[in-house]
Design an enzyme around this catalytic site. Structure first.
Site, PDB file in Angstrom:
ATOM      1  N   LYS A 121       0.846  -1.138   0.113  1.00  0.00           N
ATOM      2  CA  LYS A 121      -0.026  -0.142   0.135  1.00  0.00           C
ATOM      3  C   LYS A 121       0.778   1.274   0.021  1.00  0.00           C
ATOM      4  O   LYS A 121       1.432   1.468   0.909  1.00  0.00           O
ATOM      5  CB  LYS A 121      -0.580  -0.072   1.186  1.00  0.00           C
ATOM      6  N   GLU A 174       9.979   1.054  10.202  1.00  0.00           N
ATOM      7  CA  GLU A 174      11.223   2.204  10.163  1.00  0.00           C
ATOM      8  C   GLU A 174      10.429   3.557  10.301  1.00  0.00           C
ATOM      9  O   GLU A 174       9.588   3.861   9.540  1.00  0.00           O
ATOM     10  CB  GLU A 174      11.793   2.196   8.803  1.00  0.00           C
ATOM     11  N   CYS A 231      13.987  10.726   6.556  1.00  0.00           N
ATOM     12  CA  CYS A 231      13.817   9.967   7.741  1.00  0.00           C
ATOM     13  C   CYS A 231      15.153  10.242   8.586  1.00  0.00           C
ATOM     14  O   CYS A 231      15.018  10.673   9.797  1.00  0.00           O
ATOM     15  CB  CYS A 231      13.449   8.646   7.834  1.00  0.00           C
ATOM     16  N   GLU A 266      10.287  15.836  15.195  1.00  0.00           N
ATOM     17  CA  GLU A 266      10.567  15.732  13.840  1.00  0.00           C
ATOM     18  C   GLU A 266       9.753  16.742  13.088  1.00  0.00           C
ATOM     19  O   GLU A 266       8.270  16.409  13.046  1.00  0.00           O
ATOM     20  CB  GLU A 266      10.418  14.152  13.462  1.00  0.00           C
TER      21      GLU A 266
HETATM   22  P1  NAP Z   1       2.562   8.271   7.859  1.00  0.00           P
HETATM   23  O1  NAP Z   1       1.446   9.114   8.002  1.00  0.00           O
HETATM   24  O2  NAP Z   1       2.841   7.289   9.020  1.00  0.00           O
HETATM   25  O3  NAP Z   1       2.039   7.240   6.702  1.00  0.00           O
HETATM   26  C1  NAP Z   1       2.875   6.165   6.170  1.00  0.00           C
HETATM   27  C2  NAP Z   1       2.055   5.184   5.565  1.00  0.00           C
HETATM   28  O4  NAP Z   1       1.010   4.661   6.541  1.00  0.00           O
HETATM   29  C3  NAP Z   1       1.046   5.743   4.540  1.00  0.00           C
HETATM   30  O5  NAP Z   1       1.008   4.847   3.273  1.00  0.00           O
HETATM   31  C4  NAP Z   1      -0.351   5.907   5.224  1.00  0.00           C
HETATM   32  O6  NAP Z   1      -1.209   5.999   4.490  1.00  0.00           O
HETATM   33  C5  NAP Z   1      -0.100   4.678   5.878  1.00  0.00           C
HETATM   34  N1  NAP Z   1      -1.277   4.608   7.328  1.00  0.00           N
HETATM   35  C6  NAP Z   1      -1.526   5.900   8.015  1.00  0.00           C
HETATM   36  N2  NAP Z   1      -2.177   5.395   8.992  1.00  0.00           N
HETATM   37  C7  NAP Z   1      -2.215   4.032   9.028  1.00  0.00           C
HETATM   38  C8  NAP Z   1      -2.865   2.856   9.775  1.00  0.00           C
HETATM   39  N3  NAP Z   1      -3.523   3.333  10.981  1.00  0.00           N
HETATM   40  N4  NAP Z   1      -2.550   1.786   9.734  1.00  0.00           N
HETATM   41  C9  NAP Z   1      -1.759   1.226   8.535  1.00  0.00           C
HETATM   42  N5  NAP Z   1      -1.489   2.145   7.618  1.00  0.00           N
HETATM   43  C10 NAP Z   1      -1.553   3.430   7.871  1.00  0.00           C
HETATM   44  O7  NAP Z   1       3.865   8.872   7.274  1.00  0.00           O
HETATM   45  P2  NAP Z   1       3.954   9.814   6.236  1.00  0.00           P
HETATM   46  O8  NAP Z   1       3.485  11.204   6.798  1.00  0.00           O
HETATM   47  O9  NAP Z   1       3.523   9.431   4.985  1.00  0.00           O
HETATM   48  O10 NAP Z   1       5.512   9.778   6.063  1.00  0.00           O
HETATM   49  C11 NAP Z   1       6.450  10.483   6.946  1.00  0.00           C
HETATM   50  C12 NAP Z   1       6.973   9.800   8.039  1.00  0.00           C
HETATM   51  O11 NAP Z   1       7.765   8.556   7.650  1.00  0.00           O
HETATM   52  C13 NAP Z   1       8.055  10.413   8.779  1.00  0.00           C
HETATM   53  O12 NAP Z   1       7.626  10.346  10.248  1.00  0.00           O
HETATM   54  C14 NAP Z   1       9.363   9.916   8.689  1.00  0.00           C
HETATM   55  O13 NAP Z   1      10.305   9.800   9.527  1.00  0.00           O
HETATM   56  C15 NAP Z   1       9.021   8.551   8.461  1.00  0.00           C
HETATM   57  N6  NAP Z   1       9.961   7.824   7.505  1.00  0.00           N
HETATM   58  C16 NAP Z   1      10.753   6.997   7.972  1.00  0.00           C
HETATM   59  C17 NAP Z   1      11.781   6.335   7.283  1.00  0.00           C
HETATM   60  C18 NAP Z   1      12.715   5.450   7.898  1.00  0.00           C
HETATM   61  O14 NAP Z   1      13.453   4.540   7.214  1.00  0.00           O
HETATM   62  N7  NAP Z   1      12.873   5.259   9.158  1.00  0.00           N
HETATM   63  C19 NAP Z   1      11.990   6.496   5.989  1.00  0.00           C
HETATM   64  C20 NAP Z   1      11.119   7.533   5.368  1.00  0.00           C
HETATM   65  C21 NAP Z   1      10.154   7.851   6.215  1.00  0.00           C
HETATM   66  P3  NAP Z   1      -2.525   6.835   4.860  1.00  0.00           P
HETATM   67  O15 NAP Z   1      -2.261   8.204   4.906  1.00  0.00           O
HETATM   68  O16 NAP Z   1      -3.636   6.502   3.475  1.00  0.00           O
HETATM   69  O17 NAP Z   1      -3.269   6.049   5.789  1.00  0.00           O
END
Ligand code: NAP
Ligand code: MG
Length: 500
Positions: A197, A272, A306, A403
């Protein structure tokens, strides 16, 4: 400062074909249209340029069923070497689509073409090749056994690594295809099938990737893509009884929910999550090189990294010189729509993220930080944020703790190694950390003392496919990349053979 707008006439034929299209889901090798779709918008204008499908429960179930069935068919029968060859072929095919896929990724995310082509396409091909090689190198153990209550005869023991099953992968938008491939490639090498997804904003690259996998000979059903704009799709994927493992990259907040849901079914999960990575400049660091490295660490990918080096700690002896130069570098960055040649920073992902970044900067200023660069609204349509530097910060201020996921740096001076270690480790996160020095003793002490999954010396954010990448503390559990990530997609079986 003028910000030039995107010019779609610059697109190649592949990406032009995406304009105005409604993308279906990719299930069992076929495009599946759904009743509802949602808009994909260009972050540099906020305007719709294509649409993606809203998957519901029925489609999610179809995708998982296709992935489950794929584990019993041709994919299971292929010898490891044949699996490797198809993964390698996919790497070649992906590379040959570099223009199309990087332009599509740029359209969806506003990231620079240099970044989407280098990271999402070329680095992904590299990851596929490395991971493909593991298909033929997954080994077990052989031993002579001594089960005490079976006194006679000979006992031999073997361990096998079998594919864990259907993998549920959920990824963010900031390096959309790149992170998806970090998960899909090792899963394929281990012989698994995947339901992925993507983030709502960036679904197209994953759909195209799944189509290219069919061209590469990876059987239908092995890679399935479900898209949607609501968290329900991801939640259903995590909770599905036939999904054996969940691998997620995204925010700490969502990661926590996924961990709870997966734990209730004893499902393995790899998370991650977020970061607030420190960059430490010791007094012997070269000022110009240090400032350049600090700027790249935080501003690349518009800070949507990240492991963005978002907290800068500089030894007091060079603090003023380094921060002055970082401020100059921040002011030199040219905001521009990402398709425009020469762009050095595009928009952030969208208006919600833009507002969040600005509110954290405002909170910092309210709490007493000095705004040395950026921080003011950009008078242009699109989700732009100027590269921002906050000085005179303390550990309790919002922009130091949270963050931000945008181009915002906070900088602090320090006097001793002990002090900077304590400052660097004073965070809920533990993803990456870097130290710039040529002092061997310090390198050793810092490498040992920093609480982070990756510690980089004289470089920041250097991610090699052969090394594990994962977070400590609230930055997650498990890791992507490296041998251990492939092994995570396997389950162990022990077997005992008796002969009289
Ligand atoms: P996010 O809001 O956590 O969303 C990530 C993914 O999860 C999206 O596909 C989102 O889709 C989905 N999602 C949201 N709620 C969910 C739930 N309850 N159950 C299952 N899936 C769900 O993160 P983002 O805003 O897209 O990305 C930024 C974040 O990613 C930052 O915090 C960053 O640090 C982190 N990141 C970490 C790494 C690493 O390797 N450590 C790398 C890159 C980014 P929907 O919004 O449709 O729900
Ligand atoms: Mg989200």
């Amino acid at each position: 400062m003028t910000i030039l707008s995107n010019d779609f006439s610059l697109l190649g034929e592949g990406a032009k074909a995406a304009l105005g299209r409604t993308y279906g889901l990719h299930i069992d090798g076929k495009e599946v249209q759904t009743a509802k779709s949602y808009p994909l918008t260009d972050p540099s204008t906020g305007k719709e340029f294509a649409r993606a499908s809203e998957a519901g429960e029925a489609e999610l179930n179809m995708a998982v069923a296709a992935a489950k069935l794929a584990l019993t068919g041709e994919w299971k029968r292929l010898r490891p070497h044949e699996r490797e060859l198809r993964i390698l072929r996919l790497a070649d095919i992906l590379e040959s689509h570099v223009r199309e896929i990087s332009e599509i990724e740029t359209l969806c995310s506003g990231r620079l073409l240099a970044n989407t082509s280098g990271v999402d396409v070329m680095y992904s091909a590299h990851v596929l090749r490395y991971m493909g090689g593991w298909a033929t190198k997954l080994e077990g153990q052989t031993m002579r056994l001594s089960v005490p209550y079976i006194p006679n005869g000979e006992l031999s023991g073997f361990t096998f690594r079998e594919p864990i099953g259907v993998v549920g992968a959920i990824v963010p938008w900031n390096v959309a295809l790149g992170i998806a491939v970090w998960k899909i490639a090792p899963a394929l090498a281990a012989g698994c099938s995947v339901v992925l997804k993507p983030a709502p904003q960036t679904p197209i690259s994953a759909i195209r990737f799944a189509e290219l996998a069919i061209e590469a000979g990876i059987p239908a059903g092995v890679i399935n893509i479900v898209t949607g704009s609501r968290p329900e799709v991801g939640q259903m994927l995590v909770a599905h009884k036939d999904v054996a493992l969940v691998t997620f990259t995204g925010s700490t907040e969502v990661g926590r929910k996924i961990a709870v849901s997966a734990a209730s079914q004893f499902k393995k999960c790899s998370l991650e999550l977020g970061g607030k990575s420190p960059v430490i400049m010791m007094g012997d660091a070269d000022v110009e090189a240090a400032a350049q490295a600090a700027a790249v660490a935080v501003f690349s990918n518009h800070g949507q990294n990240c492991c963005a080096g978002s907290r800068l700690y500089v030894h007091r002896s060079i603090y003023d010189q380094v921060t002055e130069r970082v401020v100059e570098l921040a002011n030199d960055i040219q905001l521009s729509a990402p398709l425009i040649p020469g762009a050095t920073m595009g928009p952030v992902i969208g208006p919600t993220q833009q507002a969040r970044i600005m509110s954290i900067v405002d909170a910092g200023v309210y709490e007493g930080a000095t705004l040395a660069a950026g921080g003011v609204a950009v008078d242009h349509v699109g989700s732009y944020v100027r590269p921002t530097v906050l000085l005179d910060v303390t550990s309790d201020m919002t922009p130091v703790k949270e963050e931000i996921f945008g181009p915002v740096l906070v900088a602090t001076p320090f006097d001793t190694d002990e002090e900077v270690l304590a400052l660097a480790n004073d965070s809920q996160y533990g993803l990456g950390a870097s130290v710039f020095t040529n002092d061997a003793g310090r390198i050793h002490r810092m490498t040992q003392g920093l609480e982070a999954g990756s510690v980089w010396i004289n470089v920041h954010n250097a991610l090699d496919v052969a090394l594990p990448f994962g977070g400590w503390k609230d930055s997650g559990i498990g890791n992507d990349l490296g041998e251990s990530s492939v092994l995570a997609y396997t389950k162990l079986k022990a077997s005992v053979h008796y002969h009289a």
